[in-house]
Motif scaffolding. Structure first.
Motif, PDB file in Angstrom:
ATOM      1  N   PRO A  13       9.341  -0.565  14.565  1.00 30.05           N
ATOM      2  CA  PRO A  13       8.001   0.035  14.298  1.00 30.05           C
ATOM      3  C   PRO A  13       8.423   1.140  13.421  1.00 30.05           C
ATOM      4  CG  PRO A  13       7.612   0.513  16.696  1.00 30.05           C
ATOM      5  CD  PRO A  13       7.915  -0.785  16.451  1.00 30.05           C
ATOM      6  N   ALA A  16       9.964   0.767   9.731  1.00 31.70           N
ATOM      7  CA  ALA A  16       9.080   0.603   8.825  1.00 31.70           C
ATOM      8  C   ALA A  16       8.467   1.640   8.278  1.00 31.70           C
ATOM      9  CB  ALA A  16       8.198   0.049   9.315  1.00 31.70           C
ATOM     10  N   ARG A  17       8.405   2.553   9.422  1.00 29.48           N
ATOM     11  CA  ARG A  17       7.330   4.491   9.126  1.00 29.48           C
ATOM     12  C   ARG A  17       8.909   4.819   8.244  1.00 29.48           C
ATOM     13  NH1 ARG A  17       5.393   4.254  14.399  1.00 29.48           N
ATOM     14  NH2 ARG A  17       7.289   5.273  15.274  1.00 29.48           N
ATOM     15  N   GLN A  20       8.256   3.711   4.231  1.00 28.51           N
ATOM     16  CA  GLN A  20       7.085   4.551   4.268  1.00 28.51           C
ATOM     17  C   GLN A  20       7.520   5.210   3.515  1.00 28.51           C
ATOM     18  OE1 GLN A  20       4.186   3.110   7.180  1.00 28.51           O
ATOM     19  NE2 GLN A  20       3.036   2.480   6.064  1.00 28.51           N
ATOM     20  N   CYS A  28       2.298   4.548   8.469  1.00 32.00           N
ATOM     21  CA  CYS A  28       1.223   4.553   9.364  1.00 32.00           C
ATOM     22  C   CYS A  28       1.406   3.231  10.234  1.00 32.00           C
ATOM     23  CB  CYS A  28       0.239   4.481   8.521  1.00 32.00           C
ATOM     24  SG  CYS A  28       0.155   3.024   7.459  1.00 32.00           S
ATOM     25  N   LEU A  29       2.711   2.632  10.130  1.00 30.69           N
ATOM     26  CA  LEU A  29       2.762   1.410  11.160  1.00 30.69           C
ATOM     27  C   LEU A  29       2.768   1.399  12.977  1.00 30.69           C
ATOM     28  CD1 LEU A  29       4.002  -0.008   8.194  1.00 30.69           C
ATOM     29  CD2 LEU A  29       2.621  -1.427   9.009  1.00 30.69           C
ATOM     30  N   ASP A  33       0.769  -4.409  13.470  1.00 30.41           N
ATOM     31  CA  ASP A  33       0.344  -4.246  12.526  1.00 30.41           C
ATOM     32  C   ASP A  33       0.902  -5.437  11.810  1.00 30.41           C
ATOM     33  OD1 ASP A  33      -1.144  -1.819  12.831  1.00 30.41           O
ATOM     34  OD2 ASP A  33       0.344  -0.983  12.150  1.00 30.41           O
ATOM     35  N   LEU A  35       3.196  -6.356   8.638  1.00 29.25           N
ATOM     36  CA  LEU A  35       4.861  -6.018   8.709  1.00 29.25           C
ATOM     37  C   LEU A  35       4.617  -6.300   6.897  1.00 29.25           C
ATOM     38  CD1 LEU A  35       7.000  -4.725   8.809  1.00 29.25           C
ATOM     39  CD2 LEU A  35       8.521  -6.848   8.208  1.00 29.25           C
ATOM     40  N   LYS A  87       4.661  -9.543  12.419  1.00 29.39           N
ATOM     41  CA  LYS A  87       3.939  -8.638  13.033  1.00 29.39           C
ATOM     42  C   LYS A  87       4.952  -7.592  13.472  1.00 29.39           C
ATOM     43  CE  LYS A  87      -0.396 -10.590  12.797  1.00 29.39           C
ATOM     44  NZ  LYS A  87      -1.499 -10.214  12.863  1.00 29.39           N
ATOM     45  N   VAL A  88       4.823  -6.408  13.034  1.00 27.24           N
ATOM     46  CA  VAL A  88       5.496  -5.214  13.431  1.00 27.24           C
ATOM     47  C   VAL A  88       5.789  -5.218  14.778  1.00 27.24           C
ATOM     48  CG1 VAL A  88       5.477  -2.517  13.085  1.00 27.24           C
ATOM     49  CG2 VAL A  88       5.012  -3.569  11.100  1.00 27.24           C
TER      50      VAL A  88
END
Length: 264
Positions: A13, A16-17, A20, A28-29, A33, A35, A87-88
């Motif tokens: 995660p 991924a953030r 973002q 916010c991930l 959550d 993906l 899914k993260v």
């Protein structure tokens, strides 16, 4: 028959953030959550030692991608089908195969055309399939004609503008482990590959269009895109929409990318 390649990775995660933040979104991930679409490009890295890299910073061809004897690589487009969200924070698997490769003659010389297919699995189920269209080209000749450009449409119902800089290109290259020097080495991009500056990643433009498509239309079931002209890092991209059709327009009005979104 091409040999498939399989690779597993944890969909961290934090990575991924970080994307973002790079895309100017709220970070916010968290684990569990969904993906976001196309964020799978943050994972399944294939690090290789320097001696197994080509002059352009990409891994040398000859494995999954056959060696066609052409030095310049471009991501020409692709199509992604979404079956269910990854899914993260959980492990996933990517299974890759080269579906096709061919060499043809083009206006500026020989062209190598390669199609890769990637299937993404999580918890035993197929989550998505991506086909990547790659083009390999000869080095530009001093007397070669300039690449032709196509004027972009001006009938959009919605438009968003996005500015790039060298920091964003560096961050996207780092997060996707993309060593292609046209995105961060100005001397190489200009003097060897003949670009006017650093090149904005085709997948980065596609990523922005996909996120825009979901904001505008809802959940995507598929998305296909084609790059038509390189965008330089100092140029403002105009992200345009008309119905299910999306495109990127450069500041001089040229078409840089076209795309079609499919929704539920």
């Amino acid at each position: 028959m091409a040999t498939p390649v399989s690779q597993s990775d944890l969909l961290d995660p934090a990575r991924a953030r970080a994307l973002q933040v790079a895309l100017r979104l709220a970070p916010c991930l968290v684990t569990g959550d969904d993906l976001p679409v196309f964020f799978h490009h943050l994972y399944f890295w294939e690090p290789r030692p320097a001696e197994r890299l080509g002059r352009d910073g990409h891994p040398k061809t000859g494995g999954l991608i056959p060696d066609l004897g052409l030095p310049r690589r471009m991501w020409a487009g692709g199509k992604i089908t979404f079956h269910r969200a990854l899914k993260v924070g959980r492990s996933a698997e990517r299974r890759s195969i080269c579906e096709a490769s061919d060499v043809k003659s083009g206006r500026t010389g020989r062209l190598g055309l390669v199609t890769l297919r990637h299937d993404f699995y999580q918890d035993g189920g197929l989550c998505g399939t991506e086909r990547q269209s790659l083009i390999y080209r000869e080095d530009p000749r001093p007397d070669a004609p300039k690449p032709e450009t196509t004027p972009a449409r001006h009938d959009e119902e919605h438009i968003e503008r996005f500015n790039f800089d060298t920091t964003l290109l560096f961050r996207y290259s780092a997060l996707t482990f993309n060593g292609h020097r046209i995105h961060y080495d100005l001397d190489y991009a200009r003097d060897v590959e003949g670009y006017a500056g650093l090149v904005v990643h085709g997948p980065l433009l596609a990523q922005l269009l996909m996120l825009m498509a979901e904001r505008r239309l809802g959940k995507l079931t598929a998305f296909e895109f084609r790059a038509t002209s390189a965008l330089m890092h100092w140029e403002t991209a105009e992200l345009c929409q008309q119905g299910s059709t999306f495109w990127v327009r450069g500041p001089d009005g040229r078409q840089c990318m076209t795309a079609t979104a499919h929704i539920c």
